[in-house]
Scaffold this motif. Sequence first.
Motif, PDB file in Angstrom:
ATOM      1  N   VAL A 130       0.845  -1.192   0.000  1.00  0.00           N
ATOM      2  CA  VAL A 130       0.000   0.000   0.000  1.00  0.00           C
ATOM      3  C   VAL A 130       0.884   1.247   0.000  1.00  0.00           C
ATOM      4  CG1 VAL A 130      -1.671   1.302   1.388  1.00  0.00           C
ATOM      5  CG2 VAL A 130      -1.875  -1.185   1.202  1.00  0.00           C
ATOM      6  N   ILE A 131       0.481   2.240  -0.786  1.00  0.00           N
ATOM      7  CA  ILE A 131       1.170   3.528  -0.751  1.00  0.00           C
ATOM      8  C   ILE A 131       0.154   4.639  -0.488  1.00  0.00           C
ATOM      9  CG2 ILE A 131       3.044   2.817  -2.272  1.00  0.00           C
ATOM     10  CD1 ILE A 131       1.691   4.387  -4.532  1.00  0.00           C
ATOM     11  N   ALA A 132       0.640   5.712   0.117  1.00  0.00           N
ATOM     12  CA  ALA A 132      -0.139   6.945   0.257  1.00  0.00           C
ATOM     13  C   ALA A 132       0.591   7.985  -0.567  1.00  0.00           C
ATOM     14  CB  ALA A 132      -0.216   7.373   1.716  1.00  0.00           C
ATOM     15  N   GLU A 133      -0.167   8.779  -1.291  1.00  0.00           N
ATOM     16  CA  GLU A 133       0.463   9.801  -2.114  1.00  0.00           C
ATOM     17  C   GLU A 133      -0.274  11.127  -1.956  1.00  0.00           C
ATOM     18  OE1 GLU A 133       0.386   8.400  -6.172  1.00  0.00           O
ATOM     19  OE2 GLU A 133      -1.703   7.860  -6.025  1.00  0.00           O
ATOM     20  N   VAL A 160       5.726   6.753   7.184  1.00  0.00           N
ATOM     21  CA  VAL A 160       4.960   7.967   6.930  1.00  0.00           C
ATOM     22  C   VAL A 160       5.959   9.113   6.945  1.00  0.00           C
ATOM     23  CG1 VAL A 160       3.164   9.535   7.762  1.00  0.00           C
ATOM     24  CG2 VAL A 160       2.833   7.064   7.965  1.00  0.00           C
ATOM     25  N   HIS A 161       6.002   9.875   5.858  1.00  0.00           N
ATOM     26  CA  HIS A 161       6.922  11.009   5.769  1.00  0.00           C
ATOM     27  C   HIS A 161       6.691  11.934   6.962  1.00  0.00           C
ATOM     28  CE1 HIS A 161       8.726  14.738   4.382  1.00  0.00           C
ATOM     29  NE2 HIS A 161       9.419  14.009   3.503  1.00  0.00           N
ATOM     30  N   ARG A 190       2.968  13.249   9.302  1.00  0.00           N
ATOM     31  CA  ARG A 190       2.595  12.543  10.525  1.00  0.00           C
ATOM     32  C   ARG A 190       1.531  13.339  11.267  1.00  0.00           C
ATOM     33  NH1 ARG A 190       8.744  10.552  11.634  1.00  0.00           N
ATOM     34  NH2 ARG A 190       8.720   9.091   9.899  1.00  0.00           N
ATOM     35  N   GLY A 191       0.634  12.630  11.938  1.00  0.00           N
ATOM     36  CA  GLY A 191      -0.462  13.277  12.652  1.00  0.00           C
ATOM     37  C   GLY A 191      -1.712  13.468  11.807  1.00  0.00           C
ATOM     38  N   HIS A 192      -1.711  12.939  10.579  1.00  0.00           N
ATOM     39  CA  HIS A 192      -2.870  13.070   9.685  1.00  0.00           C
ATOM     40  C   HIS A 192      -3.586  11.739   9.473  1.00  0.00           C
ATOM     41  CE1 HIS A 192      -2.014  17.230   8.604  1.00  0.00           C
ATOM     42  NE2 HIS A 192      -0.731  16.888   8.552  1.00  0.00           N
ATOM     43  N   LYS A 193      -3.318  10.772  10.332  1.00  0.00           N
ATOM     44  CA  LYS A 193      -3.971   9.454  10.296  1.00  0.00           C
ATOM     45  C   LYS A 193      -3.666   8.635   9.030  1.00  0.00           C
ATOM     46  CE  LYS A 193      -7.273  10.362  13.758  1.00  0.00           C
ATOM     47  NZ  LYS A 193      -6.882   9.733  14.943  1.00  0.00           N
ATOM     48  N   LEU A 194      -2.526   8.917   8.382  1.00  0.00           N
ATOM     49  CA  LEU A 194      -2.143   8.135   7.201  1.00  0.00           C
ATOM     50  C   LEU A 194      -1.868   6.683   7.560  1.00  0.00           C
ATOM     51  CD1 LEU A 194       0.211  10.527   5.223  1.00  0.00           C
ATOM     52  CD2 LEU A 194      -2.128   9.885   4.700  1.00  0.00           C
ATOM     53  N   PHE A 195      -1.229   6.486   8.704  1.00  0.00           N
ATOM     54  CA  PHE A 195      -0.931   5.134   9.190  1.00  0.00           C
ATOM     55  C   PHE A 195      -2.233   4.332   9.254  1.00  0.00           C
ATOM     56  CE2 PHE A 195      -0.316   2.224  12.809  1.00  0.00           C
ATOM     57  CZ  PHE A 195       0.882   1.628  12.483  1.00  0.00           C
ATOM     58  N   ASP A 196      -3.254   4.912   9.875  1.00  0.00           N
ATOM     59  CA  ASP A 196      -4.547   4.238  10.019  1.00  0.00           C
ATOM     60  C   ASP A 196      -5.186   3.976   8.655  1.00  0.00           C
ATOM     61  OD1 ASP A 196      -3.756   5.427  12.453  1.00  0.00           O
ATOM     62  OD2 ASP A 196      -5.806   5.557  13.150  1.00  0.00           O
TER      63      ASP A 196
END
Length: 134
Positions: A48-51, A89-90, A94-100
């Motif tokens: 999985v990636i977040a962009e 997470v860059h 961090r702190g934007h719930k990307l991990f979740d």
Amino acid sequence: MNIRVRLMQNEEIHLVDEVYNNAYGNKRPDDYFKWEFIQGPWGKAIYVIAEDLEKAGNKIIGTQCAIPMNFIDSHNQSVMTAKSEDTFVHPDYRGHKLFDQMYELLFSECTKSGIKYIWGFTYARKPFEKIRFS
């Protein structure tokens, strides 16, 4: 912020390696990535990636994957599991719930693939406990 979380495509391996090389000062070659995440003995990892869609080139800002592995349980039954790997997470995000968000997609894809358990090793207990790891 316009963030998209999705599955990585094989042609994006070099982009993920660039993220890791920049973040950690490593030189992880694409061939190593393919060996670890694409050519596994129990199949391809779910990656999985977040962009950030507002950055030029849809900058990858997060990664998370599950490497499938077959285990034998205490009843001598085969159980498909996955080792959690490449959690990133860059720092700017961090702190934007990307991990979740990444784990939400990862859990869904693991369920579709028949994976019953996700496991791994980390010192970062708090974020994992927050999303129901024990």
